[in-house]
Scaffold this motif. Structure first.
Motif, PDB file in Angstrom:
ATOM      1  N   ASP A 100       0.816  -1.216   0.000  1.00  0.00           N
ATOM      2  CA  ASP A 100       0.000   0.000   0.000  1.00  0.00           C
ATOM      3  C   ASP A 100       0.850   1.267   0.000  1.00  0.00           C
ATOM      4  O   ASP A 100       0.345   2.362   0.267  1.00  0.00           O
ATOM      5  N   THR A 101       2.136   1.137  -0.320  1.00  0.00           N
ATOM      6  CA  THR A 101       3.045   2.285  -0.324  1.00  0.00           C
ATOM      7  C   THR A 101       3.520   2.575  -1.736  1.00  0.00           C
ATOM      8  O   THR A 101       3.862   1.661  -2.484  1.00  0.00           O
ATOM      9  N   VAL A 102       3.539   3.860  -2.087  1.00  0.00           N
ATOM     10  CA  VAL A 102       3.962   4.259  -3.420  1.00  0.00           C
ATOM     11  C   VAL A 102       5.008   5.363  -3.306  1.00  0.00           C
ATOM     12  O   VAL A 102       4.913   6.236  -2.444  1.00  0.00           O
ATOM     13  N   LEU A 103       6.028   5.291  -4.151  1.00  0.00           N
ATOM     14  CA  LEU A 103       7.040   6.336  -4.275  1.00  0.00           C
ATOM     15  C   LEU A 103       6.744   7.115  -5.549  1.00  0.00           C
ATOM     16  O   LEU A 103       6.644   6.521  -6.627  1.00  0.00           O
ATOM     17  N   ALA A 104       6.554   8.418  -5.432  1.00  0.00           N
ATOM     18  CA  ALA A 104       6.171   9.236  -6.577  1.00  0.00           C
ATOM     19  C   ALA A 104       7.068  10.466  -6.681  1.00  0.00           C
ATOM     20  O   ALA A 104       7.727  10.864  -5.714  1.00  0.00           O
ATOM     21  N   GLY A 105       7.094  11.042  -7.879  1.00  0.00           N
ATOM     22  CA  GLY A 105       7.895  12.244  -8.088  1.00  0.00           C
ATOM     23  C   GLY A 105       7.224  13.189  -9.055  1.00  0.00           C
ATOM     24  O   GLY A 105       6.430  12.771  -9.907  1.00  0.00           O
ATOM     25  N   MET A 106       7.529  14.467  -8.916  1.00  0.00           N
ATOM     26  CA  MET A 106       7.054  15.474  -9.861  1.00  0.00           C
ATOM     27  C   MET A 106       8.236  16.363 -10.236  1.00  0.00           C
ATOM     28  O   MET A 106       9.228  16.447  -9.502  1.00  0.00           O
ATOM     29  N   TYR A 107       8.124  17.027 -11.392  1.00  0.00           N
ATOM     30  CA  TYR A 107       9.206  17.885 -11.847  1.00  0.00           C
ATOM     31  C   TYR A 107       8.664  19.222 -12.296  1.00  0.00           C
ATOM     32  O   TYR A 107       7.646  19.301 -12.996  1.00  0.00           O
ATOM     33  N   SER A 108       9.350  20.284 -11.877  1.00  0.00           N
ATOM     34  CA  SER A 108       9.020  21.644 -12.274  1.00  0.00           C
ATOM     35  C   SER A 108      10.269  22.279 -12.868  1.00  0.00           C
ATOM     36  O   SER A 108      11.346  22.203 -12.264  1.00  0.00           O
ATOM     37  N   GLU A 109      10.138  22.885 -14.040  1.00  0.00           N
ATOM     38  CA  GLU A 109      11.295  23.545 -14.640  1.00  0.00           C
ATOM     39  C   GLU A 109      11.793  24.692 -13.778  1.00  0.00           C
ATOM     40  O   GLU A 109      12.971  25.044 -13.840  1.00  0.00           O
ATOM     41  N   GLN A 110      10.933  25.256 -12.960  1.00  0.00           N
ATOM     42  CA  GLN A 110      11.333  26.366 -12.101  1.00  0.00           C
ATOM     43  C   GLN A 110      12.005  25.898 -10.819  1.00  0.00           C
ATOM     44  O   GLN A 110      13.006  26.480 -10.387  1.00  0.00           O
ATOM     45  N   TYR A 111      11.478  24.816 -10.213  1.00  0.00           N
ATOM     46  CA  TYR A 111      11.959  24.407  -8.904  1.00  0.00           C
ATOM     47  C   TYR A 111      12.683  23.060  -8.893  1.00  0.00           C
ATOM     48  O   TYR A 111      13.327  22.724  -7.902  1.00  0.00           O
ATOM     49  N   GLY A 112      12.567  22.275  -9.940  1.00  0.00           N
ATOM     50  CA  GLY A 112      13.207  20.972  -9.950  1.00  0.00           C
ATOM     51  C   GLY A 112      12.292  19.868  -9.451  1.00  0.00           C
ATOM     52  O   GLY A 112      11.069  19.933  -9.611  1.00  0.00           O
ATOM     53  N   PHE A 113      12.883  18.856  -8.809  1.00  0.00           N
ATOM     54  CA  PHE A 113      12.148  17.667  -8.396  1.00  0.00           C
ATOM     55  C   PHE A 113      11.598  17.777  -6.973  1.00  0.00           C
ATOM     56  O   PHE A 113      12.184  18.438  -6.111  1.00  0.00           O
ATOM     57  N   MET A 114      10.458  17.102  -6.766  1.00  0.00           N
ATOM     58  CA  MET A 114       9.921  16.847  -5.439  1.00  0.00           C
ATOM     59  C   MET A 114       9.475  15.397  -5.411  1.00  0.00           C
ATOM     60  O   MET A 114       8.828  14.916  -6.356  1.00  0.00           O
ATOM     61  N   PHE A 115       9.856  14.699  -4.347  1.00  0.00           N
ATOM     62  CA  PHE A 115       9.498  13.291  -4.205  1.00  0.00           C
ATOM     63  C   PHE A 115       8.626  13.103  -2.977  1.00  0.00           C
ATOM     64  O   PHE A 115       8.639  13.912  -2.049  1.00  0.00           O
ATOM     65  N   THR A 116       7.868  12.022  -2.979  1.00  0.00           N
ATOM     66  CA  THR A 116       7.033  11.721  -1.821  1.00  0.00           C
ATOM     67  C   THR A 116       6.741  10.237  -1.761  1.00  0.00           C
ATOM     68  O   THR A 116       6.790   9.531  -2.775  1.00  0.00           O
ATOM     69  N   THR A 117       6.454   9.766  -0.566  1.00  0.00           N
ATOM     70  CA  THR A 117       5.865   8.435  -0.403  1.00  0.00           C
ATOM     71  C   THR A 117       4.475   8.632   0.177  1.00  0.00           C
ATOM     72  O   THR A 117       4.256   9.512   1.008  1.00  0.00           O
ATOM     73  N   TRP A 118       3.548   7.826  -0.307  1.00  0.00           N
ATOM     74  CA  TRP A 118       2.167   7.881   0.157  1.00  0.00           C
ATOM     75  C   TRP A 118       1.675   6.487   0.547  1.00  0.00           C
ATOM     76  O   TRP A 118       2.199   5.474   0.058  1.00  0.00           O
ATOM     77  N   ARG A 119       0.647   6.472   1.370  1.00  0.00           N
ATOM     78  CA  ARG A 119      -0.193   5.284   1.533  1.00  0.00           C
ATOM     79  C   ARG A 119      -1.294   5.399   0.486  1.00  0.00           C
ATOM     80  O   ARG A 119      -1.902   6.450   0.344  1.00  0.00           O
ATOM     81  N   GLN A 120      -1.535   4.336  -0.255  1.00  0.00           N
ATOM     82  CA  GLN A 120      -2.576   4.390  -1.270  1.00  0.00           C
ATOM     83  C   GLN A 120      -3.686   3.396  -0.957  1.00  0.00           C
ATOM     84  O   GLN A 120      -3.460   2.372  -0.305  1.00  0.00           O
ATOM     85  N   SER A 121      -4.882   3.721  -1.418  1.00  0.00           N
ATOM     86  CA  SER A 121      -6.035   2.851  -1.188  1.00  0.00           C
ATOM     87  C   SER A 121      -5.870   1.558  -1.989  1.00  0.00           C
ATOM     88  O   SER A 121      -5.062   1.472  -2.919  1.00  0.00           O
ATOM     89  N   ALA A 122      -6.657   0.552  -1.628  1.00  0.00           N
ATOM     90  CA  ALA A 122      -6.532  -0.753  -2.270  1.00  0.00           C
ATOM     91  C   ALA A 122      -6.785  -0.687  -3.768  1.00  0.00           C
ATOM     92  O   ALA A 122      -6.157  -1.420  -4.549  1.00  0.00           O
ATOM     93  N   ASP A 123      -7.684   0.198  -4.201  1.00  0.00           N
ATOM     94  CA  ASP A 123      -7.973   0.313  -5.638  1.00  0.00           C
ATOM     95  C   ASP A 123      -7.103   1.364  -6.326  1.00  0.00           C
ATOM     96  O   ASP A 123      -7.310   1.688  -7.497  1.00  0.00           O
ATOM     97  N   LYS A 124      -6.140   1.930  -5.586  1.00  0.00           N
ATOM     98  CA  LYS A 124      -5.185   2.911  -6.103  1.00  0.00           C
ATOM     99  C   LYS A 124      -5.863   4.177  -6.641  1.00  0.00           C
ATOM    100  O   LYS A 124      -5.335   4.859  -7.517  1.00  0.00           O
ATOM    101  N   SER A 125      -7.014   4.509  -6.049  1.00  0.00           N
ATOM    102  CA  SER A 125      -7.745   5.697  -6.506  1.00  0.00           C
ATOM    103  C   SER A 125      -7.473   6.916  -5.641  1.00  0.00           C
ATOM    104  O   SER A 125      -7.893   8.025  -5.989  1.00  0.00           O
TER     105      SER A 125
END
Length: 217
Positions: A100-125
């Motif tokens: 139920d754990t996910v590692l995710a990332g986002m990228y912004s040309e202005q600020y660069g990368f941000m990463f996070t880990t979340w708990r996700q629901s069983a249906d991943k919604s």
């Protein structure tokens, strides 16, 4: 510049270097005090000729090489990762998941990368309880421990690592009866701690006399 070059440009600026992009070669030139240290291609790899470098320049090049290798890892993962597929976090990509754990990332040309880990629901919604950081090494550690891939109790805190390091160095300095095998084992453990906790090498902790409680007679 592509994502690898944009990210390295941000990093080298924190190291006292500058970067400029050559549109003809599609490479980014990294300079230290105006002198070319290396060039980074569009895949994130460096080319350089350090034969005439001073020791300071060589040290700076090593720092840049470490940053470039790390960027190739997380930027490469990000580029091939699928979207999260969740309307609340459309800017994030799903870089890894376990249970139920996910590692995710986002990228912004202005600020660069941000990463996070979340708990996700069983249906991943949906996701919740995010642990955010721009530091990918921290995000990986968070993912490993939160997902249960590694028992949190088997990791050292910074204070625990420092205390263990103190014990190792004290034993090395004060016990002449150590065998060669024991010395090598302690040295190996010391190097392993330094690798996992670089601050131990930069500022080695020790048992100082000032730390010992004084008896008032």
């Amino acid at each position: 510049m592509n994502i690898y070059q944009q990210e390295l440009l941000r990093k080298v600026q924190t190291l006292g270097c500058t970067g400029d992009y050559d549109e003809t070669s599609e490479k980014m030139n990294v300079r230290y005090e105006g002198i070319l240290l290396c060039k980074q291609d569009k895949d994130g790899y460096l080319t350089y000729d350090a034969r005439s470098f001073t020791p300071t320049m060589c040290d700076k090049l090593e720092e840049i090489k470490e940053q470039a290798a790390a960027i190739r890892e997380y930027a490469g993962m990000y580029e091939t990762a699928p979207p999260m597929g969740i309307s609340d976090v459309p800017e994030y990509r799903r870089m890894a998941e376990y249970g139920d754990t996910v590692l995710a990332g986002m990228y912004s040309e202005q600020y660069g990368f941000m990463f996070t880990t979340w708990r996700q629901s069983a249906d991943k919604s949906s996701v919740a309880h995010g642990d955010y950081s721009p530091n990918f090494d921290y995000a990986k550690e968070s993912f490993i421990t939160r997902s249960g891939l590694l028992d949190r109790n088997r990791l050292f805190t910074e204070d625990e690592a420092a205390n263990l390091y103190r014990c190792i160095t004290y034993t090395q300095d004060n016990y002449d009866s150590l065998t060669y095998k024991q010395e090598r084992e302690l040295k190996s453990l010391e190097e392993k701690l330094q690798s996992g906790y670089p601050e131990l090498e930069d500022e080695p902790p020790s048992f100082e006399q000032a730390d010992v409680p004084q008896l008032n007679m």
